[in-house]
Design an enzyme around this catalytic site. Structure first.
Site, mmCIF file in Angstrom:
data_model
loop_
_atom_site.group_PDB
_atom_site.id
_atom_site.type_symbol
_atom_site.label_atom_id
_atom_site.label_comp_id
_atom_site.label_asym_id
_atom_site.label_seq_id
_atom_site.Cartn_x
_atom_site.Cartn_y
_atom_site.Cartn_z
ATOM 1 N N GLY A 1 0.886 -1.063 -0.090
ATOM 2 C CA GLY A 1 -0.128 0.215 -0.397
ATOM 3 C C GLY A 1 0.580 1.017 0.098
ATOM 4 C CB ALA A 2 4.357 1.710 -0.963
ATOM 5 N NE ARG B 1 -5.419 6.882 -1.004
ATOM 6 C CZ ARG B 1 -5.886 5.576 -1.597
ATOM 7 N NH1 ARG B 1 -5.762 5.939 -3.019
ATOM 8 N NH2 ARG B 1 -7.188 5.661 -0.886
ATOM 9 C CG ASP C 1 -6.152 -7.881 -4.150
ATOM 10 O OD1 ASP C 1 -5.610 -7.614 -2.889
ATOM 11 O OD2 ASP C 1 -6.986 -8.291 -4.706
ATOM 12 C CB VAL C 2 -1.933 -7.432 -0.290
ATOM 13 C CG1 VAL C 2 0.282 -6.607 -0.615
ATOM 14 C CG2 VAL C 2 -2.479 -6.430 0.519
ATOM 15 C CE1 TYR D 1 -8.763 0.123 9.073
ATOM 16 C CE2 TYR D 1 -9.638 1.008 10.709
ATOM 17 C CZ TYR D 1 -8.607 1.495 9.998
ATOM 18 O OH TYR D 1 -7.538 1.825 10.023
ATOM 19 C CB ALA E 1 -12.900 -7.699 13.750
ATOM 20 C CE LYS F 1 -6.530 -1.566 10.028
ATOM 21 N NZ LYS F 1 -5.055 -1.669 8.920
ATOM 22 C CB ILE G 1 -3.244 9.138 10.759
ATOM 23 C CG1 ILE G 1 -2.424 7.984 11.728
ATOM 24 C CG2 ILE G 1 -1.829 9.582 9.793
ATOM 25 C CD1 ILE G 1 -1.829 8.733 12.772
#
Ligand code: NDP
Length: 244
Positions: free
Chosen positions: A10-11, A13, A60-61, A152, A154, A156, A185
């Site tokens: 996800g580098a 942005r 796609d990871v 989300y 769950a 994390k 952030i």
């Protein structure tokens, strides 16, 4: 960190881009992953001035197969893989009663299954090297929860449990695994939150200001560097004091 290589997912942005820039500044060669090739090319252009080797990989990871193929290419392109930063993530927010099954599945697959895919593939290389650092980006809401984000949070919280388990499994091979739990952030992910949600979140930050991608990148730099060699299985909160 000359001749060491870091993979950042996800580098393209946001936080992932800033992590890549910071690790390049630290001297790491960078293998950059994202879905968006244009964004990836922009991050690479920002990194090239540091004189490190930088290669981009569109994948796609959340796909086991795409990750296996990407890691094969990365090990052909770089001599070692020293640091893995599991950063890619998405949100699909709604209250549980309105949450569609596809939004549950998508968030779990992109945020959590990706961490399994990437870590499994990369740790095979790190085990042979008998050294490596695995750093995964969790979230404050994986620790304290958040109404409207059960998928989300769950995903994390899952990253945190995963990190502690692999820290126990891989420690004897010289591999550390830690998670970072960012607070609020400023990135595209949080830009589109409703104004009242932003106000409410900001009021919960004891330091009184929002975090930036640089705050997260600094912590990644520490966990990837030599000063953190005796730290594993930890969740470091970078959140202005939101969760304590
Ligand atoms: P952004 O949405 O700004 O960036 C996320 C990046 O991940 C995008 O470049 C996106 O690519 C990429 N991505 C999404 N899905 C995939 C996939 N399947 N495979 C590869 N790459 C993918 O998010 P942030 O920078 O804000 O967040 C980064 C990480 O930090 C995430 O894990 C997030 O959950 C976490 N975090 C963020 C917080 C915040 O306040 N911003 C707080 C706590 C945690 P594309 O452009 O193609 O979608």
């Amino acid at each position: 960190m000359e001749n060491k290589t870091a993979i950042i997912t996800g580098a393209g942005r946001g936080i992932g881009r800033q992590i890549a820039i910071r690790l390049a500044e630290d001297g790491f060669n960078c293998a950059l992953n994202d879905l968006n090739e244009t964004d990836l090319a922009e991050t690479k252009a920002m990194i090239d001035k540091y004189g490190v080797k930088c290669v981009t990989y569109k994948a796609d990871v959340s796909s086991y197969e795409e990750v296996e193929n990407m890691i094969k290419s990365i090990s052909d392109d770089f001599a070692t893989v020293d640091v893995l930063v599991n950063n890619a993530g998405i949100t699909r927010d709604s209250l549980l009663m309105r949450m569609k099954e596809e939004d549950w599945d998508k968030v779990i697959n992109i945020n959590l299954k990706s961490v399994y895919n990437m870590t499994k593939s990369v740790s095979k290389i790190m085990m042979k090297q008998r050294q490596g650092r695995i750093i995964s980006i969790a979230s404050v809401v994986g620790v304290i929860g958040n109404a409207g984000q059960c998928n989300y949070s769950a995903s994390k919280a899952g990253i945190i449990g995963f990190t502690k388990s692999i820290a126990r499994e891989l420690g004897s091979r010289g591999i550390t695994a830690n998670a970072i739990a960012p607070g609020y952030i400023q990135t595209e992910m949080t830009e589109h939150l409703p104004e009242d949600a932003k106000q409410k979140l900001s009021s919960q930050i004891p330091l009184g200001f929002l975090g930036t991608p640089e705050h997260i990148a600094s912590c990644v730099s520490f966990l990837a560097g030599k000063d953190s060699s005796y730290i594993t299985g930890q969740v470091i909160h970078v959140d202005g004091g939101m969760a304590m």
